[in-house]
Design a protein around this motif. Structure first.
Motif, PDB file in Angstrom:
ATOM      1  N   GLY A  53       0.813  -1.211   0.000  1.00 18.67           N
ATOM      2  CA  GLY A  53       0.000   0.000   0.000  1.00 18.67           C
ATOM      3  C   GLY A  53       0.847   1.261   0.000  1.00 18.67           C
ATOM      4  N   LEU A  54       1.946   1.216   0.721  1.00 14.50           N
ATOM      5  CA  LEU A  54       2.842   2.372   0.759  1.00 14.50           C
ATOM      6  C   LEU A  54       3.446   2.631  -0.612  1.00 14.50           C
ATOM      7  CD1 LEU A  54       4.198   4.563   2.437  1.00 14.50           C
ATOM      8  CD2 LEU A  54       5.966   2.929   3.010  1.00 14.50           C
ATOM      9  N   CYS A  55       3.828   1.565  -1.299  1.00 11.30           N
ATOM     10  CA  CYS A  55       4.379   1.725  -2.650  1.00 11.30           C
ATOM     11  C   CYS A  55       3.342   2.336  -3.591  1.00 11.30           C
ATOM     12  CB  CYS A  55       4.850   0.377  -3.189  1.00 11.30           C
ATOM     13  SG  CYS A  55       6.344  -0.237  -2.386  1.00 11.30           S
ATOM     14  N   GLN A  56       2.088   1.963  -3.410  1.00 13.03           N
ATOM     15  CA  GLN A  56       1.032   2.482  -4.275  1.00 13.03           C
ATOM     16  C   GLN A  56       0.740   3.954  -3.994  1.00 13.03           C
ATOM     17  OE1 GLN A  56      -2.220  -0.167  -3.579  1.00 13.03           O
ATOM     18  NE2 GLN A  56      -1.336  -1.822  -4.777  1.00 13.03           N
ATOM     19  N   ARG A  57       0.884   4.375  -2.736  1.00 11.31           N
ATOM     20  CA  ARG A  57       0.546   5.748  -2.356  1.00 11.31           C
ATOM     21  C   ARG A  57       1.743   6.696  -2.354  1.00 11.31           C
ATOM     22  NH1 ARG A  57      -1.409   2.906   1.937  1.00 11.31           N
ATOM     23  NH2 ARG A  57       0.061   3.952   3.291  1.00 11.31           N
ATOM     24  N   ALA A  58       2.920   6.225  -2.681  1.00 11.05           N
ATOM     25  CA  ALA A  58       4.147   7.023  -2.537  1.00 11.05           C
ATOM     26  C   ALA A  58       4.097   8.342  -3.312  1.00 11.05           C
ATOM     27  CB  ALA A  58       5.362   6.205  -2.956  1.00 11.05           C
ATOM     28  N   LYS A  59       3.581   8.320  -4.529  1.00 13.52           N
ATOM     29  CA  LYS A  59       3.531   9.563  -5.317  1.00 13.52           C
ATOM     30  C   LYS A  59       2.633  10.601  -4.655  1.00 13.52           C
ATOM     31  CE  LYS A  59       4.583   7.981  -9.976  1.00 13.52           C
ATOM     32  NZ  LYS A  59       4.057   7.794 -11.335  1.00 13.52           N
ATOM     33  N   LYS A  60       1.477  10.161  -4.154  1.00  7.42           N
ATOM     34  CA  LYS A  60       0.554  11.091  -3.506  1.00  7.42           C
ATOM     35  C   LYS A  60       1.157  11.647  -2.224  1.00  7.42           C
ATOM     36  CE  LYS A  60      -3.767   9.197  -5.233  1.00  7.42           C
ATOM     37  NZ  LYS A  60      -5.070   8.624  -4.877  1.00  7.42           N
ATOM     38  N   ILE A  61       1.842  10.807  -1.478  1.00  2.00           N
ATOM     39  CA  ILE A  61       2.484  11.254  -0.249  1.00  2.00           C
ATOM     40  C   ILE A  61       3.566  12.274  -0.561  1.00  2.00           C
ATOM     41  CG2 ILE A  61       3.905  10.514   1.697  1.00  2.00           C
ATOM     42  CD1 ILE A  61       2.429   7.812   1.548  1.00  2.00           C
ATOM     43  N   ASP A  62       4.330  12.032  -1.621  1.00  2.00           N
ATOM     44  CA  ASP A  62       5.388  12.953  -2.021  1.00  2.00           C
ATOM     45  C   ASP A  62       4.809  14.314  -2.400  1.00  2.00           C
ATOM     46  OD1 ASP A  62       8.072  13.632  -2.477  1.00  2.00           O
ATOM     47  OD2 ASP A  62       7.877  13.202  -4.619  1.00  2.00           O
ATOM     48  N   LYS A  63       3.721  14.325  -3.147  1.00  2.00           N
ATOM     49  CA  LYS A  63       3.078  15.583  -3.528  1.00  2.00           C
ATOM     50  C   LYS A  63       2.579  16.334  -2.298  1.00  2.00           C
ATOM     51  CE  LYS A  63       1.521  14.197  -8.117  1.00  2.00           C
ATOM     52  NZ  LYS A  63       0.350  13.903  -8.960  1.00  2.00           N
ATOM     53  N   ARG A  64       2.014  15.587  -1.331  1.00  2.00           N
ATOM     54  CA  ARG A  64       1.503  16.207  -0.121  1.00  2.00           C
ATOM     55  C   ARG A  64       2.636  16.829   0.700  1.00  2.00           C
ATOM     56  NH1 ARG A  64      -0.858  11.999   3.097  1.00  2.00           N
ATOM     57  NH2 ARG A  64      -1.819  11.447   1.131  1.00  2.00           N
ATOM     58  N   LEU A  65       3.759  16.132   0.786  1.00  2.00           N
ATOM     59  CA  LEU A  65       4.909  16.669   1.504  1.00  2.00           C
ATOM     60  C   LEU A  65       5.452  17.920   0.816  1.00  2.00           C
ATOM     61  CD1 LEU A  65       6.808  13.398   2.460  1.00  2.00           C
ATOM     62  CD2 LEU A  65       5.697  14.985   4.021  1.00  2.00           C
ATOM     63  N   ASP A  66       5.544  17.893  -0.516  1.00  2.00           N
ATOM     64  CA  ASP A  66       6.007  19.068  -1.261  1.00  2.00           C
ATOM     65  C   ASP A  66       5.109  20.272  -1.000  1.00  2.00           C
ATOM     66  OD1 ASP A  66       8.209  17.881  -2.459  1.00  2.00           O
ATOM     67  OD2 ASP A  66       7.119  17.317  -4.279  1.00  2.00           O
ATOM     68  N   ARG A  67       3.811  20.024  -1.049  1.00  4.89           N
ATOM     69  CA  ARG A  67       2.843  21.100  -0.845  1.00  4.89           C
ATOM     70  C   ARG A  67       2.969  21.695   0.563  1.00  4.89           C
ATOM     71  NH1 ARG A  67      -1.509  18.342  -2.716  1.00  4.89           N
ATOM     72  NH2 ARG A  67      -2.110  17.750  -0.626  1.00  4.89           N
ATOM     73  N   ALA A  68       3.120  20.846   1.567  1.00  5.87           N
ATOM     74  CA  ALA A  68       3.235  21.316   2.946  1.00  5.87           C
ATOM     75  C   ALA A  68       4.523  22.112   3.154  1.00  5.87           C
ATOM     76  CB  ALA A  68       3.182  20.135   3.908  1.00  5.87           C
ATOM     77  N   LEU A  69       5.628  21.620   2.596  1.00  4.73           N
ATOM     78  CA  LEU A  69       6.897  22.341   2.738  1.00  4.73           C
ATOM     79  C   LEU A  69       6.870  23.679   2.017  1.00  4.73           C
ATOM     80  CD1 LEU A  69       9.456  19.421   2.531  1.00  4.73           C
ATOM     81  CD2 LEU A  69       9.104  20.968   4.458  1.00  4.73           C
ATOM     82  N   LYS A  70       6.244  23.703   0.856  1.00  2.00           N
ATOM     83  CA  LYS A  70       6.146  24.954   0.102  1.00  2.00           C
ATOM     84  C   LYS A  70       5.344  25.979   0.905  1.00  2.00           C
ATOM     85  CE  LYS A  70       4.517  26.820  -4.284  1.00  2.00           C
ATOM     86  NZ  LYS A  70       3.748  26.547  -5.511  1.00  2.00           N
ATOM     87  N   ARG A  71       4.276  25.513   1.547  1.00  2.32           N
ATOM     88  CA  ARG A  71       3.456  26.410   2.346  1.00  2.32           C
ATOM     89  C   ARG A  71       4.232  26.915   3.570  1.00  2.32           C
ATOM     90  NH1 ARG A  71      -0.523  23.143   3.441  1.00  2.32           N
ATOM     91  NH2 ARG A  71       0.323  22.476   5.432  1.00  2.32           N
ATOM     92  N   LEU A  72       4.910  26.022   4.269  1.00  2.00           N
ATOM     93  CA  LEU A  72       5.644  26.412   5.470  1.00  2.00           C
ATOM     94  C   LEU A  72       6.791  27.375   5.169  1.00  2.00           C
ATOM     95  CD1 LEU A  72       5.810  23.008   7.355  1.00  2.00           C
ATOM     96  CD2 LEU A  72       4.596  25.050   8.100  1.00  2.00           C
ATOM     97  N   LYS A  73       7.451  27.168   4.046  1.00  2.00           N
ATOM     98  CA  LYS A  73       8.599  28.006   3.682  1.00  2.00           C
ATOM     99  C   LYS A  73       8.188  29.259   2.907  1.00  2.00           C
ATOM    100  CE  LYS A  73      11.886  24.192   3.425  1.00  2.00           C
ATOM    101  NZ  LYS A  73      12.789  23.431   2.557  1.00  2.00           N
ATOM    102  N   GLY A  74       6.915  29.452   2.706  1.00  8.29           N
ATOM    103  CA  GLY A  74       6.424  30.563   1.905  1.00  8.29           C
ATOM    104  C   GLY A  74       6.613  31.909   2.571  1.00  8.29           C
ATOM    105  N   PRO A  75       6.359  32.984   1.808  1.00 11.19           N
ATOM    106  CA  PRO A  75       6.495  34.341   2.362  1.00 11.19           C
ATOM    107  C   PRO A  75       5.356  34.659   3.333  1.00 11.19           C
ATOM    108  CG  PRO A  75       5.649  34.433   0.127  1.00 11.19           C
ATOM    109  CD  PRO A  75       5.978  32.994   0.409  1.00 11.19           C
ATOM    110  N   ALA A  76       5.404  35.842   3.899  1.00  7.92           N
ATOM    111  CA  ALA A  76       4.413  36.257   4.898  1.00  7.92           C
ATOM    112  C   ALA A  76       3.006  36.384   4.327  1.00  7.92           C
ATOM    113  CB  ALA A  76       4.840  37.571   5.530  1.00  7.92           C
ATOM    114  N   THR A  77       2.886  36.379   3.011  1.00  9.58           N
ATOM    115  CA  THR A  77       1.558  36.482   2.405  1.00  9.58           C
ATOM    116  C   THR A  77       0.856  35.133   2.294  1.00  9.58           C
ATOM    117  OG1 THR A  77       2.562  36.295   0.216  1.00  9.58           O
ATOM    118  CG2 THR A  77       2.184  38.519   1.069  1.00  9.58           C
TER     119      THR A  77
END
Length: 147
Positions: A53-77
């Protein structure tokens, strides 16, 4: 009286179901229908650790992690960013709202600790994706894996 009959019928049904299993267990012989034969078949399919199951969901998990990191590292806006929350802490300090500042400061500390945690998860996930690719269990959707 009706309740007594229901209990009696339930006990009889349970005894009928457990009877052959109890006899086979006492006899020492294991048939294909006994639960003892099931783990060997399950071991061939997977280790029970959820790797398929982890192998099947790996791409979705990777996208979710990218999105969260982008949000956390984003500017004050950007809502949810560390910079935006830091700005709120500064405003609360200037306004002399000590309780609000303390609350937001604790929240900021936690949010800052999320960044290295998520980055580590991203590194670990890339290793998992390589492991899955080596085993031939690529990251796909659940529908493809079910075929």
């Amino acid at each position: 009286m009706h309740r007594g009959k229901s209990v009696l019928v339930a006990c009889a049904a349970t005894a009928a179901l457990l009877g052959p299993v109890g006899i086979a267990a006492a006899d020492g012989s294991a048939s294909a229908s006994t639960p003892a034969a099931a783990p060997s078949a399950k071991g061939a399919k997977g280790a029970g650790d959820g790797s398929r199951g982890l192998c099947q969901r790996a791409k979705k998990i990777d996208k979710r992690l990218d999105r969260a990191l982008k949000r956390l590292k984003g500017p004050a806006t950007v809502r949810g960013s560390v910079a935006r929350l830091a700005k709120r802490v500064e405003r609360a300090e200037k306004a002399d709202h000590t309780e609000v500042q303390t609350f937001l400061n604790h929240k900021l500390t936690f949010r800052r600790s999320l960044v290295p945690t998520l980055e580590q998860r991203q590194k670990d996930l890339s290793k998992v994706q390589k492991w899955c690719a080596a085993r031939g269990e690529g990251s796909g959707s659940g529908k493809e894996a079910a075929k």
